[in-house]
Design a protein around this motif. Sequence first.
Motif: not given
Length: 55
Positions: A43-45, A48-50
Amino acid sequence: MDINILRSVATVLSLCAFVGIVFWAYSRRNTSRFDEAAQLPFMDENALQRAQEQS
């Protein structure tokens, strides 16, 4: 009680714990959680935050 009986009991209990962990790991209700965890390194950043905000 002989030491060999204690060793046998410990071996049987360890085998039961191992089989229980294997059944837990391969149970269907954990599949989605493990699939999501398997994809975390890819996953991209932002994704990942979502994902962290949703849980």
